[in-house]
Design an enzyme around this catalytic site. Structure first.
Site, PDB file in Angstrom:
ATOM      1  N   CYS A 110       0.812  -1.233   0.000  1.00 56.38           N
ATOM      2  CA  CYS A 110       0.000   0.000   0.000  1.00 56.38           C
ATOM      3  C   CYS A 110       0.839   1.275   0.000  1.00 56.38           C
ATOM      4  CB  CYS A 110      -0.938   0.000   1.203  1.00 56.38           C
ATOM      5  SG  CYS A 110      -1.834  -1.541   1.354  1.00 56.38           S
ATOM      6  N   HIS A 244      -3.428   6.678   3.544  1.00 57.53           N
ATOM      7  CA  HIS A 244      -3.851   5.403   2.959  1.00 57.53           C
ATOM      8  C   HIS A 244      -5.243   5.056   3.495  1.00 57.53           C
ATOM      9  CE1 HIS A 244      -4.085   1.450   1.509  1.00 57.53           C
ATOM     10  NE2 HIS A 244      -3.825   0.847   2.639  1.00 57.53           N
ATOM     11  N   ASN A 274     -10.256  -0.273   0.381  1.00 57.52           N
ATOM     12  CA  ASN A 274      -8.797  -0.179   0.387  1.00 57.52           C
ATOM     13  C   ASN A 274      -8.273  -0.703  -0.952  1.00 57.52           C
ATOM     14  OD1 ASN A 274      -6.055  -0.660   0.712  1.00 57.52           O
ATOM     15  ND2 ASN A 274      -6.249  -1.621   2.722  1.00 57.52           N
TER      16      ASN A 274
HETATM   17  O1  UT7 Z   1      -3.673  -1.963   3.673  1.00 62.04           O
HETATM   18  C1  UT7 Z   1      -3.485  -2.700   4.850  1.00 62.04           C
HETATM   19  C2  UT7 Z   1      -4.549  -3.764   4.937  1.00 62.04           C
HETATM   20  N1  UT7 Z   1      -4.937  -4.205   6.237  1.00 62.04           N
HETATM   21  C3  UT7 Z   1      -5.590  -3.484   7.173  1.00 62.04           C
HETATM   22  O2  UT7 Z   1      -5.735  -2.303   7.092  1.00 62.04           O
HETATM   23  C4  UT7 Z   1      -6.141  -4.236   8.370  1.00 62.04           C
HETATM   24  C5  UT7 Z   1      -6.114  -3.448   9.656  1.00 62.04           C
HETATM   25  N2  UT7 Z   1      -7.061  -4.009  10.595  1.00 62.04           N
HETATM   26  C6  UT7 Z   1      -8.367  -3.643  10.610  1.00 62.04           C
HETATM   27  O3  UT7 Z   1      -8.775  -2.761   9.864  1.00 62.04           O
HETATM   28  C7  UT7 Z   1      -9.267  -4.303  11.605  1.00 62.04           C
HETATM   29  O4  UT7 Z   1      -8.489  -5.087  12.496  1.00 62.04           O
HETATM   30  C8  UT7 Z   1     -10.363  -5.189  10.933  1.00 62.04           C
HETATM   31  C9  UT7 Z   1     -11.374  -4.291  10.216  1.00 62.04           C
HETATM   32  C10 UT7 Z   1      -9.725  -6.159   9.937  1.00 62.04           C
HETATM   33  C11 UT7 Z   1     -11.091  -5.988  12.000  1.00 62.04           C
HETATM   34  O5  UT7 Z   1     -11.695  -5.119  12.948  1.00 62.04           O
HETATM   35  P1  UT7 Z   1     -11.598  -5.452  14.483  1.00 62.04           P
HETATM   36  O6  UT7 Z   1     -12.382  -4.428  15.207  1.00 62.04           O
HETATM   37  O7  UT7 Z   1     -10.142  -5.561  14.815  1.00 62.04           O
HETATM   38  O8  UT7 Z   1     -12.361  -6.832  14.579  1.00 62.04           O
HETATM   39  P2  UT7 Z   1     -11.800  -8.221  15.105  1.00 62.04           P
HETATM   40  O9  UT7 Z   1     -10.788  -8.751  14.148  1.00 62.04           O
HETATM   41  O10 UT7 Z   1     -11.418  -8.059  16.548  1.00 62.04           O
HETATM   42  O11 UT7 Z   1     -13.084  -9.126  15.004  1.00 62.04           O
HETATM   43  C12 UT7 Z   1     -14.198  -8.921  15.867  1.00 62.04           C
HETATM   44  C13 UT7 Z   1     -15.258  -9.955  15.513  1.00 62.04           C
HETATM   45  C14 UT7 Z   1     -14.721 -11.383  15.439  1.00 62.04           C
HETATM   46  O12 UT7 Z   1     -15.715 -12.215  15.975  1.00 62.04           O
HETATM   47  P3  UT7 Z   1     -15.565 -12.779  17.483  1.00 62.04           P
HETATM   48  O13 UT7 Z   1     -14.285 -13.559  17.472  1.00 62.04           O
HETATM   49  O14 UT7 Z   1     -15.519 -11.573  18.351  1.00 62.04           O
HETATM   50  O15 UT7 Z   1     -16.796 -13.614  17.642  1.00 62.04           O
HETATM   51  C15 UT7 Z   1     -14.607 -11.635  13.952  1.00 62.04           C
HETATM   52  O16 UT7 Z   1     -14.743 -13.018  13.641  1.00 62.04           O
HETATM   53  O17 UT7 Z   1     -15.803  -9.666  14.209  1.00 62.04           O
HETATM   54  C16 UT7 Z   1     -15.775 -10.868  13.418  1.00 62.04           C
HETATM   55  N3  UT7 Z   1     -15.644 -10.478  12.013  1.00 62.04           N
HETATM   56  C17 UT7 Z   1     -16.685 -10.137  11.244  1.00 62.04           C
HETATM   57  N4  UT7 Z   1     -18.006 -10.084  11.495  1.00 62.04           N
HETATM   58  C18 UT7 Z   1     -18.817  -9.689  10.498  1.00 62.04           C
HETATM   59  C19 UT7 Z   1     -14.501 -10.375  11.287  1.00 62.04           C
HETATM   60  N5  UT7 Z   1     -14.805  -9.961  10.054  1.00 62.04           N
HETATM   61  C20 UT7 Z   1     -16.145  -9.806   9.984  1.00 62.04           C
HETATM   62  C21 UT7 Z   1     -17.048  -9.397   8.985  1.00 62.04           C
HETATM   63  N6  UT7 Z   1     -18.356  -9.347   9.282  1.00 62.04           N
HETATM   64  N7  UT7 Z   1     -16.630  -9.046   7.757  1.00 62.04           N
END
Ligand code: UT7
Length: 320
Positions: A110, A244, A274
């Site tokens: 990125c 970004h 993104n």
């Molecule tokens: O260019 C660089 C690319 N990468 C990034 O920018 C990634 C940076 N990270 C992020 O933006 C965030 O960490 C995410 C958006 C990927 C995730 O957000 P989060 O608030 O950190 O959520 P989490 O990973 O802690 O997940 C919370 C819950 C989980 O369920 P449990 O374990 O609490 O039951 C996930 O399984 O949300 C669940 N989950 C979803 N639920 C609905 C994960 N993805 C999804 C989804 N829809 N798409």
């Protein structure tokens, strides 16, 4: 003497996929995606080829700059993967615009466009180029695992371009890498060597979202401070932030301590998701076309990505 941005362009695929569309085949919702990331929809490649988008964006940027293909001294393309490993996307763009200038792709995920801006600056400072075409093109929809709701919902496809020319504009640039597999994508397809003993891994992107989130907030904050210090300005002196577009929560958290008014932080994440390297390029072109920038405005580009890479570039807008 460094460079100024002389022209911009961008092209997005026609197909728009909303969060509700994704909820048709993934266990997700518009509410989850929007509140966690700020994304509502993204553009996705269907029948188009990535190099066609890249060429169209490059032609727009050349026309905007009033530069002919044969006047370009160097072509750089920020991409994680073009349509072919070879020829590079940069070479394909060069052929299409009638240029025989040196051309190569840069993979800094990125942060690719910022790496290209710094390479352009070095070529210009060394007297090896006066006009550089920087293209970015990413087909993220072909790199992610469409069964992994935690990553595929974040990304979109697109292409952008800028022409930079020798002159007053860029004030500073900082680049960094912090090697980590927090985002990785094995690249072993097609290996049929009878000697290969490396087991085939999943070919799509694998990402530890939480780790990347923590890295991103920290890295973006540090790069902003370093780039501003190198430019001899304070973060509050920046007129426009072009971060970004990975997640609005990351952008808000990394800028929080500088108390930058929201209007000065440019966004297109809700409509584009993104787009990896292409995010800042499309953002620049969209706001340039809206007439947002005034001559003398200070623009700060800041990004993080797979590698893990990070960087920031400060440049004065030197156009009317
Ligand atoms: O260019 C660089 C690319 N990468 C990034 O920018 C990634 C940076 N990270 C992020 O933006 C965030 O960490 C995410 C958006 C990927 C995730 O957000 P989060 O608030 O950190 O959520 P989490 O990973 O802690 O997940 C919370 C819950 C989980 O369920 P449990 O374990 O609490 O039951 C996930 O399984 O949300 C669940 N989950 C979803 N639920 C609905 C994960 N993805 C999804 C989804 N829809 N798409």
């Amino acid at each position: 003497m460094s460079f100024y941005i002389a022209g911009t362009g961008s092209v997005l695929p026609e197909k728009v996929v909303s969060n509700d569309d994704l909820a048709q085949f993934l266990d997700t919702s518009d509410e989850w995606i929007f509140t966690r990331t700020g994304i509502r929809r993204r553009h996705v490649l269907t029948g188009e080829r990535l190099d066609d988008l890249a060429v169209a964006a490059a032609e727009q940027a050349l026309s905007d700059a009033g530069v002919k293909g044969e006047e370009v001294d160097l072509i750089l393309c920020a991409t994680m993967r073009g349509d072919f490993y070879t020829p590079s996307l940069a070479c394909t763009v060069g052929g299409a615009i009638g240029s025989h200038a040196p051309a190569f792709d840069v993979n800094a995920a990125c942060v690719g466009v910022l790496y290209c801006m710094e390479i352009a600056d070095s070529f210009i400072a060394a007297g090896k180029a006066e006009t550089v075409l920087i293209v970015s093109a990413e087909a993220m929809s072909k790199l992610v695992d469409w069964t992994d709701r935690a990553s595929c919902v974040l990304f979109g496809d697109g292409a952008g371009a800028m022409v930079v020319r020798k002159g007053e504009g860029r004030l500073s640039g900082v680049l960094r890498s912090d090697p980590s597999f927090a985002i990785h994508m094995p690249n072993l397809e097609g290996i049929n060597s009878p000697y290969n003993q490396v087991p085939q891994e999943k070919l799509a992107m694998v990402m530890d979202g939480g780790e990347v989130y923590k890295f991103a907030v920290n890295a973006m904050g540090h790069r902003i401070e370093e780039a501003c210090a190198a430019a001899g300005i304070a973060p509050a002196d920046v007129d426009w932030y072009l971060p970004h577009q990975a997640n609005v929560r990351i952008i808000d958290a990394s800028l929080k301590k500088y108390r930058i008014p929201k209007e000065r932080v440019l966004l297109n994440i809700s409509e584009c998701g993104n787009m990896s390297a292409t995010s800042v390029m499309v953002l620049l072109d969209q706001y340039a076309k809206k007439g947002t920038f005034r001559r003398g405005d200070k623009l700060l580009f800041v990004a993080f990505g797979g590698g893990l890479t990070s960087g920031a570039v400060v440049s004065v807008w030197n156009r009317d």
